[in-house]
Write a protein that holds these residues in place. Structure first.
Motif, mmCIF file in Angstrom:
data_model
loop_
_atom_site.group_PDB
_atom_site.id
_atom_site.type_symbol
_atom_site.label_atom_id
_atom_site.label_comp_id
_atom_site.label_asym_id
_atom_site.label_seq_id
_atom_site.Cartn_x
_atom_site.Cartn_y
_atom_site.Cartn_z
ATOM 1 N N THR A 46 0.845 -1.188 0.000
ATOM 2 C CA THR A 46 0.000 0.000 0.000
ATOM 3 C C THR A 46 0.886 1.245 0.000
ATOM 4 O O THR A 46 2.112 1.161 0.035
ATOM 5 N N SER A 75 -3.816 4.764 0.862
ATOM 6 C CA SER A 75 -4.048 3.432 1.413
ATOM 7 C C SER A 75 -3.024 3.142 2.498
ATOM 8 O O SER A 75 -1.847 3.510 2.387
ATOM 9 N N ASP A 81 -4.826 -2.518 4.390
ATOM 10 C CA ASP A 81 -6.073 -2.255 3.659
ATOM 11 C C ASP A 81 -6.333 -3.282 2.568
ATOM 12 O O ASP A 81 -7.491 -3.528 2.205
#
Length: 894
Positions: A398, A503, A507
C-alpha cells in the motif's frame, strides 16, 4: 486429545464466529426436524444439542485424516464447510515447552471441529494505548479472540468448498494464511477464509503458531540450533497439510503461502528454508519480506540474556541452555518479560539457527564480536532470501506502510521539521551502521519537497510517512522482486490504492480475502473494521479474489475464473496482469476507479534506496568507527536507540584501500554486496572471510581473465579499462621503438655517406651494385657527394678497393642454415658471398637524386648453385666482373 468445550464456551465462541442467528435454526425448530434431528443429536452428543440450539448446522461429510475422522460445520454465508480447531501437533506444554513440535496423538471416533481454537500465549497491546482511532478499533475487535489463549494452541482452521463446479474429481489447491500482526501477538483465528474459499474454489487454511518468548527465543548455547519454535510450528503445519489435504479433496502438490506484514517475512523464510521449501509451491507476500530491517533478529544472544535476567535463570548465556529453567517458570512470568528494543527494530524475531535457517545460506553477515546494546542491528540480509528457484511469487503493498509509526495527531496537525528530523535520525541510527550522517542528510534532502517554498506540517508528515514506508517495506520488497526475476523466477507485483485517500498498511488484505463480498452477512474476520463497503469495493474485491485464485491454482493471475458467475459479475474483463521483470518493471495499480498496468513503481525513490544508499552505506577504511557515528545527545532522537559500537568490521579493513566493489543484482555465488546494508540492501559489511583486492589472473582456466571480467559489473568495467590502457601503452611503446629504428637506420646511412672523410670510423651502412638490365652496365648504389673531383691519392684508391670487398661481404645472404646478420665489417680472409637469386634494392638510374635509399626488403633464399653468374648477381672476388667494379669505384672516387 483436547477435551470437548462446555456449552457456555461453545456458545461464546460460536457467537464470535456466527454473529446473529438465522431463522429456522432456533430451539423451536428442533421439533420440526423429526427423526433426522434426533439421529443427528445422538451422533453429536451434548455439543450437537448446543450447536443446533445456537443455529449451527453440521456437515454431513466425515473426513478421515491420518490421525482420525473429522466432521465440520456448514458456513451459512456460502457453500463452504469449515473445520475449526484441527490439531496439527501435540500441545507444546510441560516437558514439550521450548521443544520442536510433535505429531498429534490420534483420536478415536469422529472429532467435531466446530469451534475456534485458543490462540497461543501472548500479551497483545491494549486498545486504550493505541495511537490512532483506526488502530484502536482493530484492537478492540481482535482482543476478544486473543484473550482466549493457551499453550495448547497448535491448531488449523480449514475452509473447504462444498459443491465442486465442473469435474468433482478435480483436486483443489490450498492457500495457507500466516497472520502478521506481530512476532509477539496475533492469531490465525482472525482470518476468515469463507468468502475466498467460495469465490476462488480454494481450500483456505489459517494457522496458530507459538509467538514471542515461547516461539522466537534462542534457548540453547551459541552454537546450538535450539530456537525458532514458531517457524518449526509452521513447518509442522505444512507437513500436516501435505499428509491430509487429499482427504479434504485438496492437492498436496499445490500449497501456496500467503503472509502479511511479519507473516510475509515468515512466509519468505519458509519458502527458502531447506526444511519447508519442498512443501511450498508459490508465495504471496503482502507488505513485508525477509529483506526488511525488522524481519530478522541479528543478535539473539542479547535477547536471551535479557530473558534470563528477568526470569532469574542464571548461567552463561553463550554456553548454557536456559530451557529447563524456563519450563519451571509460570506462563504469566514468561509473558511479563519486556525487551524494549530500539525503535524500528524487532525484539522477539526469527534468527539464523543453522536448522530452519541454515548458517551456510546466511554467512555473509554476522554480529560483531564486541557488539554492544540489547540488539546489534546489522540490517539487510543477502540474496539467499530471494532464492525461490522457479517458484512463482506475488507481491503487494500500500502507499502508507508505515502509518503505525505515527499518531492521529501527526496526521491531523502534521509535523514540524525538528520532530521530523528526530524521527529520521532515530531511524537511521537503528537501521544503519556506517556513514550515518551522510545517509541521514541524503534522506532528508530527498524527501523534502523543494518545489514548495514553505514546508507545511502536512507536507512534512507525508514525506516522512513515504520515507519510512519506502525504507522498511517497499524498497526491500522490490529488491526481492528484482532478485527473483534475475534468477529466472516469475513474479507479479501490485500496488493497492483504492481511492483518493492514501491506502494504509493492511487495507489490501480484506479485499484479497473477499470480506467486501460478505456485505450484510456475519463474518468471523477481525479485518472487517469497515462495515460500509460499497458496490465499487465489492467489484474490486471480486477482481482481486479472481487474480489470487488463479495464481494459487496455476501460478498465473490471468485467465478464466473457476466460477462462471464471478466472471459475469465483473464490470469489465479483467486487465491482463504482466509479470514483473528487472527491465520493464510492470505492476498492477489496483483502484476503485481504474485498475491498470503501470511501470517503475516510484522509480526515482526506489533508485535512491536500491542504488545510492548501498554505495553510501559501506565501511570505510578509517582508523576509528567514530567517523560513522551520529551524536549521542538524547534530544536528537525520538524513541529508544541502539548503542553505537566502536568495534571495527571483522576483519578490520586494511589501510590501503582495495579495489572498489559495486553491488550487483546477479553476482555469482548469491552475494550482492560486500558492505553492511540497509533494509533494501544486500549483505552485511562484516564478512566471515578476509577480502583483499583481487588481481586478474591471466593463467589458465578457471581463474582466467574472461572469468574475472564476468564476475560483476563494476569489476568488469575496471578490468576492461585496465586492459585497454595496457594495450594502448604497449602499442605506444612499439611505435616509439619502430620510429627509433627508422631514425637509427637513417643515421647509419648518413654516417656511411661521410665514410670517406673518416678513416677510423666503423662501417655503418653499405650499398650494393646492380646491373642495369636495359643498358647492361653496372654501377654502384652508393652516393658519395663529398668526394673531391681531383684524382684520388693512393690511400683513397686503397680505401676504395677495401670498400668494394666489404660491400660484397656485407650484402651477402645468410647461409642456408640461418644465421645472424654481421654488424661489423668482416675480415678479408672470409669466403665470398653466396650468389643471390635476385638483385637487392638499390639506387637505380632513375633515382639518382635521392639522397638516401629505402630500407631493403629481407633477402630471399639463396640459389643452390654457387657458381652461376649472370645479370643482377654479385660475382665472387677474382672474377672478371670484380676488376671492372674496382675500376668503376676508382672513377667515382676521382
Amino acid at each position: 486429545m483436547r477435551t470437548p468445550p462446555t456449552c457456555a464456551a461453545t456458545r461464546k465462541k460460536r457467537a464470535s464466529f456466527g454473529g446473529d442467528q438465522q431463522e429456522g435454526w432456533k430451539p423451536a425448530a428442533l421439533r420440526a426436524l423429526g427423526i433426522a434431528a434426533v439421529l443427528q443429536v445422538v451422533l453429536l452428543g451434548s455439543n450437537g444439542v448446543a450447536a443446533l440450539a445456537e443455529g449451527q448446522k453440521y456437515g454431513t461429510r466425515v473426513v478421515r485424516t491420518r490421525y482420525g475422522a473429522l466432521r465440520g460445520i456448514v458456513a451459512r454465508v456460502a457453500a463452504v464447510e469449515a473445520y475449526l480447531g484441527v490439531p496439527y501437533a501435540t500441545p507444546p506444554a510441560g516437558a514439550l515447552r521450548y521443544m520442536p513440535p510433535v505429531t498429534p496423538t490420534p483420536w478415536r471416533g469422529t472429532r467435531v471441529a466446530d469451534s475456534m481454537p485458543p490462540a497461543c500465549p501472548q500479551r497483545p497491546p491494549r486498545p486504550e494505548d493505541a495511537q490512532s482511532a483506526r488502530r484502536r478499533a482493530y484492537l478492540q475487535k481482535i482482543t476478544p479472540i486473543l484473550t482466549n489463549h493457551s499453550e495448547d494452541c497448535l491448531y488449523l482452521n480449514l475452509y473447504v468448498p462444498r459443491t465442486p463446479h465442473g469435474n468433482p474429481t478435480d483436486l483443489l489447491p490450498a492457500l495457507l494464511l500466516v497472520h502478521g500482526d506481530s512476532y509477539s501477538w496475533g492469531a490465525g483465528n482472525s482470518l476468515d477464509g469463507t468468502a475466498l474459499a467460495a469465490q476462488g474454489r480454494l481450500i483456505v487454511v489459517s494457522i496458530n503458531f507459538r509467538l514471542g518468548v515461547l516461539g522466537f527465543l534462542k534457548t540453547g548455547s551459541k552454537a546450538s540450533a535450539q530456537g525458532n519454535f514458531g517457524l518449526m510450528d509452521l513447518v509442522a503445519g505444512l507437513h500436516w497439510l501435505r499428509e491430509n489435504l487429499a482427504a479434504f479433496g485438496g492437492d498436496p502438490e499445490r500449497i501456496t503461502l500467503l503472509g502479511h506484514g511479519t507473516g510475509a517475512a515468515l512466509a519468505n523464510l519458509l519458502a527458502v528454508s531447506p526444511m519447508a521449501s519442498e512443501l511450498v509451491q508459490r508465495v504471496v507476500l503482502l507488505g513485508g519480506s525477509a529483506l526488511s530491517s525488522w524481519a530478522i533478529q541479528r543478535d539473539p544472544l542479547s535477547v536471551k540474556r535479557r530473558v534470563a535476567e528477568q526470569s532469574e535463570c542464571s548461567g552463561d548465556v553463550e554456553t548454557d541452555d536456559i530451557a529447563p529453567c524456563l519450563r519451571l517458570r509460570s506462563l504469566e512470568q514468561l509473558l511479563d518479560v519486556r525487551l524494549d528494543p530500539p525503535r524500528f527494530t524487532s525484539g522477539f524475531a526469527p534468527f539464523v539457527d543453522g536448522a530452519v535457517l541454515p548458517i551456510a545460506a546466511h554467512q555473509t553477515f554476522q554480529p560483531t564480536a564486541a557488539s554492544s546494546g540489547l540488539i546489534s542491528v546489522i540490517p539487510g540480509p543477502g540474496a539467499e532470501y530471494a532464492a525461490f528457484g522457479q517458484r512463482d511469487l506475488l507481491m503487494g503493498l500500500t502507499s502508507g506502510e508505515a502509518w503505525l509509526d505515527l499518531t492521529d495527531e501527526d496526521f491531523q496537525k502534521g509535523l514540524n521539521e525538528t520532530r521530523r528530523d528526530r524521527i529520521l535520525r532515530t531511524y537511521v541510527r537503528n537501521t544503519y551502521r556506517y556513514h550515518l550522517h551522510e545517509i541521514y542528510s541524503t534522506l532528508r534532502n530527498e524527501y523534502t519537497d523543494w518545489e514548495r517554498g514553505e514546508q507545511s506540517p502536512s507536507v512534512i508528515c507525508e514525506g516522512l510517512l513515504s520515507l519510512l514506508g519506502d525504507g522498511q517495506v517497499a524498497a526491500p520488497l522490490l529488491r526481492l522482486a528484482l532478485l527473483h526475476s534475475s534468477g529466472g523466477g516469475r513474479g507479479y507485483f501490485f500496488h493497492f490504492q483504492p481511492g483518493e485517500r492514501v491506502s494504509l498498511k493492511g487495507d489490501e488484505l480484506p479485499y484479497l480475502l473477499g470480506v467486501p463480498l460478505l456485505r450484510g452477512e456475519p463474518t468471523a474476520s477481525a479485518l472487517a473494521t469497515r462495515t460500509n463497503f460499497t458496490t465499487a469495493d465489492e467489484t474490486l474485491s471480486r477482481l482481486l479474489v479472481h487474480y489470487l485464485a488463479n495464481f494459487v491454482r496455476r501460478g498465473d493471475p490471468n485467465g478464466a475464473s473457476p466460477l462462471s458467475s464471478a466472471e459475469t459479475l465483473l464490470a469489465s474483463s479483467p486487465p491482463f496482469w504482466d509479470s514483473y521483470d528487472s527491465i520493464n518493471q510492470l505492476y498492477l495499480e489496483a483502484s476503485l476507479r481504474v485498475t491498470e498496468m503501470r511501470s517503475h513503481y516510484r522509480g526515482h525513490k526506489m533508485s535512491l534506496w536500491l542504488n545510492l544508499l548501498p554505495q553510501l552505506h559501506r565501511p570505510g577504511y578509517e582508523i576509528s568507527m567514530r567517523h560513522h557515528h551520529l551524536a549521542d545527545s538524547p534530544s536528537l532522537y525520538e524513541g529508544a536507540v541502539r548503542q553505537q559500537s566502536m568495534a571495527m568490521p571483522i576483519p578490520a579493513p586494511p589501510l590501503p584501500a582495495p579495489a572498489p566493489t559495486q553491488p550487483s543484482l546477479a553476482s555469482p555465488g548469491g552475494g550482492i554486496s560486500t558492505t553492511d546494508c540497509g533494509p533494501n540492501m544486500s549483505s552485511s559489511a562484516v564478512p566471515t572471510t578476509p577480502r583483499t583486492s583481487q588481481q586478474p589472473n591471466l593463467g589458465p582456466a578457471p581463474n582466467n581473465l574472461l572469468r574475472k571480467l564476468a564476475s560483476s559489473h563494476y569489476q568488469s568495467y575496471t578490468t576492461a579499462l585496465t586492459v585497454t590502457i595496457a594495450v594502448g601503452i604497449f602499442l605506444l611503446l612499439l611505435n616509439i621503438l619502430i620510429f627509433a629504428g627508422i631514425y637509427h637506420q637513417r643515421d647509419r646511412n648518413a654516417a656511411l655517406s661521410a665514410f670517406g672523410d673518416k678513416k677510423k670510423e666503423e662501417l655503418l651502412e653499405a650499398g650494393c651494385s646492380g646491373i642495369d638490365e636495359a643498358s647492361g652496365k653496372q654501377r654502384l648504389a652508393l652516393d658519395l657527394p663529398d668526394s673531391p673531383p681531383s684524382s684520388p691519392p693512393p690511400h683513397k684508391a686503397k680505401l676504395a678497393q677495401e670498400l668494394e670487398l666489404q660491400l660484397q661481404e656485407f650484402q651477402c645472404s645468410p647461409p642456408p642454415g640461418g644465421g645472424k646478420r654481421i654488424s661489423e665489417p668482416p675480415s678479408y680472409s672470409r669466403s665470398p658471398c653466396t650468389p643471390r637469386a635476385h638483385t637487392p634494392q638499390c639506387i637505380n638510374d632513375d633515382d639518382e637524386d635521392d639522397a638516401l635509399p629505402e630500407p631493403p626488403p629481407p633477402p630471399k633464399a639463396p640459389a643452390p648453385n654457387l657458381g652461376v653468374s649472370g645479370s643482377g648477381i654479385l660475382r665472387q672476388p677474382g672474377t672478371p666482373g670484380s676488376a671492372k667494379k674496382r675500376v668503376q669505384i676508382q672513377e667515382i672516387s676521382v
